[in-house]
Scaffold this active site. Structure first.
Site, PDB file in Angstrom:
ATOM      1  N   PHE A   1      -8.379   2.031  38.249  1.00  0.00           N
ATOM      2  CA  PHE A   1      -9.198   3.029  38.954  1.00  0.00           C
ATOM      3  C   PHE A   1      -9.026   4.406  38.338  1.00  0.00           C
ATOM      4  O   PHE A   1      -7.931   4.801  37.970  1.00  0.00           O
ATOM      5  CB  PHE A   1      -8.772   3.044  40.427  1.00  0.00           C
ATOM      6  N   HIS A   2     -10.146   5.138  38.222  1.00  0.00           N
ATOM      7  CA  HIS A   2     -10.147   6.536  37.772  1.00  0.00           C
ATOM      8  C   HIS A   2     -10.798   7.374  38.858  1.00  0.00           C
ATOM      9  O   HIS A   2     -11.997   7.262  39.111  1.00  0.00           O
ATOM     10  CB  HIS A   2     -10.918   6.673  36.462  1.00  0.00           C
ATOM     11  N   SER A   3     -10.028   8.250  39.486  1.00  0.00           N
ATOM     12  CA  SER A   3     -10.542   9.105  40.553  1.00  0.00           C
ATOM     13  C   SER A   3     -11.373  10.245  39.988  1.00  0.00           C
ATOM     14  O   SER A   3     -11.322  10.550  38.790  1.00  0.00           O
ATOM     15  CB  SER A   3      -9.373   9.665  41.364  1.00  0.00           C
TER      16      SER A   3
END
Length: 964
Positions: free
Chosen positions: A807-809
């Site tokens: 995941f990349h916020s």
């Protein structure tokens, strides 16, 4: 068999004579006996063993492959080898007789075909005597080589056929069946090898045996020609002297041969002409290499400035053809094309420039001169239809060659300025060949110069040039681009880059043939409609349906290249190419703005609108098609105009180059085919090492491509599962690259690319030593800022299902986005009842804010080390696993973010699993010394202290270990 000769007075001393047909028949019979005897004996003695493959056996698989039949068991292997040894004599004799039959004075083709026949025979002995059981790699290499040399042997035999209607007909049918069988053969092999479909290998085996039948049958047709020979060799009918006794006129048969080979061999082969075409194509390849490198070196600067840097202005270096609007300058450029083209090679010299700023300006100058030079060349040659067509073919085949080179180098071009010897570059070699190619490309001055044609609209032509150039660059400069557009995770339900990439090359090749031989159809509204449908399917659909649309669009773009550029070359070059490149630049920026909307002025207006880009591109192309059709209507021509250029001798060489490039691609394809036999580093300890790394688009601090250095660190840290962020490079501005292909193949890992380039993210990817059973791609809520991609994958880790989240916020400036994303991801992780690991970029401080949403009862996740206070971006969370170690490794100059890794043990029993899920908090945080954990749990010692290559354990200066 002895026979009496009709020339008895000349046969004194002849002890034995027989008709040449017996060479063909003996080869056919003995070769057939070799394979048939092995099949019968093997099926009788070892049936269930020879139908067994790596995945399935009887009854799922019930027919043996050729390799298993001839190479796995005694006695069928020995009997086969005995017969195949006997076959070698008639086989060499067949090749020799064919050469004697077809050799003519001043004709080199028969020599080349005979040489191919000899090499083909030797490789046949190679793959039959070195079986897959003996040495799988060499068996496959020799078999592929055999098939490769079968292509010129087959086409050459058809081209050289004596005037024999029956033989020509049979050769066409059998050759068509042979090559047609290769398509389903490869398809079912992929179904077996990659998708592990039960029964697929049996169907593959039927097609494999069919190839044997067609191969032997093709050579058997020589019996229809060899009746002209009597051995010792006398030409008793005179066919080898050009005397024709067939009832069918020679002219008719020659026409039949030309039709069968597409006219490729209709004229004599000349080395000088071949070198001209080879140089032209290589020069086209150099142009595309320099142009496609411009975006990469520009992209470096906004990366490090985290916004507009000012250097983006160099994207406008392509508009140099506007200078051709100044008549004296246009005359100067046209008269001095050699100097102009040589100056364009400065883009290849850029790799010698260490400073990124100066390297960018060097590439920009190369692009400026390259666009100016090619536009001037097309304009200057526009009065000579054949020569103009040859120039455009060289340019378009140069694009295809660029895609082949990038596939062979796993999406990096070996002569780009971001490459050098340390990361696989061939810059010096490429530059040397480029100089030779440019000198030969410009050795003949245009005859008469160009002249502007008044018919049609220069503006419409410019629009079509802009749309066409953008389509070619953005979609076809790498074979994996459109595949990644339609990729949607595991299980695999669509094309795969290192398996199916040749389909893009095949579509591009087919498109060029249509553009050359059916330009009227290529520029019809029917073809345009097909192209629009292809673009729609590529944009809206995933898996095979979307890719079929992409292949349709690829063929269409290549087909219209010749008529569209030809039309533009006959008008004002300043308008058609200068304005055309300006429109191309607009589309390139549009292409970036749709994903970079959070960092550029006006970006939110085009946010996530790849569909608008595709519509704009096709409308621009449509403007040029309207112009061409209008001109034809005014001239009273039919839409299906099939007129040929006065001199098309160059086409056979271009077709030959296309054939060679396709063969080279297939060879690289074979070498890159996935083995799917990957092993973790510490299997006996049931341990896996997970990592997270933000790779900054695979450009290091000094503007070099960083794949090799990343590979070395990941391998030396013994990482089994890794999440990569900022990994989507499939845009013009990023070079249309894919780092994950190189890393997965060199490290022996499965790969999920994550949300594709048409999903408008900066990318998230997953590489794993363990099989990926299922993966789902997510775009998390992002009402204001950049899109946040996530992968939810289920791995088979030592027989236990483990979920991995990558995941990349969103960025720091959008707190509401990050809050919504934290809630979404927490619920997603909480929905998994399996052991899980999160490999992420969270943009939060430990123990504060959104951290407490990610690490919560909702998610069920635990921090890998909550005492690590020095984090802001990268985090590793887990549940249901036994955490044993955690480390942070400095990045050196590879990127702007470190590599974080953690070690986990997968519970082996129900009791271990229950304990891993319910470890008390105080026990979970218990740290121990390195000597207190088993050796297999420890991190590599090479990164202690000063480490190696500026990689070392930092922050804690050593790994942390946990034992509970």
């Amino acid at each position: 068999m002895a026979s009496s000769s009709r020339y008895k007075d000349k046969d004194a001393g002849v002890v034995l004579s027989f008709n040449g047909q017996w060479v063909s028949w003996s080869h056919t019979v003995v070769a057939s006996l070799a394979f048939l005897s092995a099949l019968v004996i093997g099926s009788a003695l070892h049936y269930k063993k020879i139908v067994q493959n790596e995945w399935y056996g009887y009854p799922e698989e019930w027919f043996p492959s050729v390799s298993a039949t001839i190479g796995d068991r005694y006695p069928e292997r020995s009997i086969f080898m005995l017969f195949i040894a006997i076959t070698s004599g008639p086989r060499f004799a067949l090749v020799g007789l064919w050469y004697l039959l077809t050799a003519k004075p001043n004709r080199s083709l028969p020599k080349w075909i005979a040489m191919c026949g000899v090499i083909r025979t030797l490789t046949c002995g190679g793959w039959t005597y070195i079986t897959s059981t003996d040495d799988h790699d060499w068996h496959d290499i020799l078999m592929i080589s055999y098939i490769v040399f079968t292509i010129p042997w087959t086409t050459g035999c058809i081209a050289l056929s004596p005037p024999n209607a029956k033989a020509i007909k049979y050769r066409k049918y059998v050759a068509g069946a042979f090559f047609g069988t290769l398509v389903p053969l490869v398809y079912f092999f992929i179904q077996h090898k990659v998708h592990r479909v039960a029964g697929a290998y049996t169907i593959y085996a039927f097609f494999e045996w069919s190839l044997i039948i067609f191969d032997v049958g093709f050579d058997a047709i020589t019996a229809l020609d060899f009746d002209t020979f009597e051995v010792v060799v006398k030409d008793v009918k005179g066919a080898s002297k050009g005397i024709n006794k067939s009832s069918v006129p020679t002219a008719v048969l020659e026409k039949e041969k030309e039709k069968a080979t597409g006219g490729v061999y209709s004229a004599n082969f000349r080395w000088g002409e071949f070198l001209d075409i080879a140089a032209d194509v290589y020069h086209g390849f150099v142009f595309w290499s320099i142009l496609t490198s411009l975006g990469v070196v520009i992209w470096y600067f906004p990366l490090w400035h985290m916004g507009i840097s000012g250097y983006e202005a160099l994207v406008m270096t392509t508009i140099s053809p506007l200078l051709l609007g100044i008549k004296p300058l246009r005359s100067l450029v046209v008269r001095n094309q050699r100097i102009m083209h040589l100056l364009s090679l400065s883009g290849l010299l850029a790799y010698l420039v260490a400073d990124p700023v100066y390297r960018l300006f060097t590439v920009g100058f190369g692009v400026w001169m390259g666009c100016l030079s090619w536009a001037a060349t097309w304009y200057a040659d526009s009065a000579q239809t054949s020569r103009l067509e040859a120039r455009i073919l060289a340019w378009t085949i140069g694009l295809l060659m660029s895609s082949v080179a990038k596939f062979a180098w796993r999406t990096n071009n070996p002569i780009w300025p971001i490459m050098h010897a340390a990361n696989g570059g061939w810059n010096a070699t490429g530059l040397f060949l480029a100089v030779l190619a440019a000198l030969r490309f410009t050795r003949r001055a245009p005859q008469g110069g160009g002249g502007e044609k008044k018919e049609g609209s220069s503006l419409l032509a410019a629009l079509s040039i802009g749309g066409l150039f953008f389509g070619l660059h953005s979609l076809l400069s790498d074979t994996s681009t459109m595949i990644l557009w339609v990729w949607d995770g595991y299980p695999i339900r669509g094309p795969v880059s290192n398996v199916n990439g040749w389909y893009t090359i095949a579509a591009m090749t087919a498109g060029l043939f249509i553009g050359v031989y059916r330009p009227g159809f290529a520029t019809s509204w029917t073809a345009y409609g097909a192209g629009c449908i292809g673009a729609t399917f590529l944009t809206l659909y995933s898996q095979w349906r979307g890719y079929y649309g992409g292949l349709t669009l690829a063929a269409y773009l290549m087909a219209i290249s010749i008529p569209v550029i030809s039309n533009a070359a006959k008008k004002s070059p300043a308008v058609t190419f200068g304005l055309g490149f300006l429109i191309y630049n607009f589309l390139v920026l549009f292409h970036v703005w749709v994903v970079a909307y959070a960092f550029v002025p006006g970006g939110p207006l085009v946010r996530e609108h790849t569909d608008w880009i595709m519509i704009t591109m096709m409308l621009c192309i449509g403007a040029g098609i309207f112009d061409l059709i209008s001109q034809r209507a005014k001239a009273g021509r039919k839409k299906n105009d099939r007129r040929r250029a006065p001199n098309v001798n160059h086409r056979k060489y271009h077709v030959g180059v296309l054939g060679v490039l396709n063969i080279l691609f297939l060879c690289a394809n074979f070498l890159r085919f996935p083995t799917n036999d990957y092993k973790p580093y510490h299997e006996k300890d049931r341990l896996f090492t997970a990592g997270i790394w933000t790779i900054h688009f695979s450009l290091d601090n000094d503007m070099w491509s960083s794949e090799y250095r990343m590979r070395d660190l990941i391998k030396e840290m013994e990482v089994d599962v890794i999440g990569l962020l900022e990994s989507d490079l499939q845009r013009v501005i990023m070079g249309n690259r894919d780092t994950t292909q190189f890393l997965a193949e060199d490290l022996g890992m499965y790969v999920d690319y994550g949300p594709g380039p048409n999903k408008h993210t900066w990318g998230a990817a997953l590489l794993s030593k363990f099989p990926i059973l299922n993966s789902t791609h997510h775009l998390l809520p992002s009402p204001v800022g950049e899109l946040a991609p996530a992968i939810h994958a289920t791995l088979d880790v030592y027989g236990t299902l483990v979920d991995v989240f990558v995941f990349h916020s969103g960025q720091e400036e959008d707190p509401e986005d990050r809050r919504l994303q934290s809630e979404y991801l927490a619920k997603l992780m909480g929905s998994s009842p399996r052991p899980s690991v999160l490999l992420s970029y969270l943009v939060t401080k430990p123990l504060e804010g959104n951290y407490n949403t990610y690490v919560s009862q909702t998610s069920g996740m635990h921090d890998v080390d909550k005492s690590d206070w020095d984090r802001w971006c990268e985090y590793i969370l887990y549940k249901g696993l036994r955490r044993t170690g955690y480390a942070r490794v400095s990045r050196s100059t590879i990127t702007d973010t470190e590599l974080q890794v953690a070690k986990f043990v997968v519970p082996a029993t129900v009791e271990d699993s229950n304990f891993a899920w319910n470890v008390p908090e105080d026990l979970r945080d218990r740290r121990v010394q390195e000597h207190e954990v088993p050796e297999g749990w420890r991190f590599p010692a090479m990164f202690r202290g000063q480490g190696v290559r500026d990689h070392r354990y930092h922050v804690f200066d050593e790994p942390r270990y946990y034992n509970y």
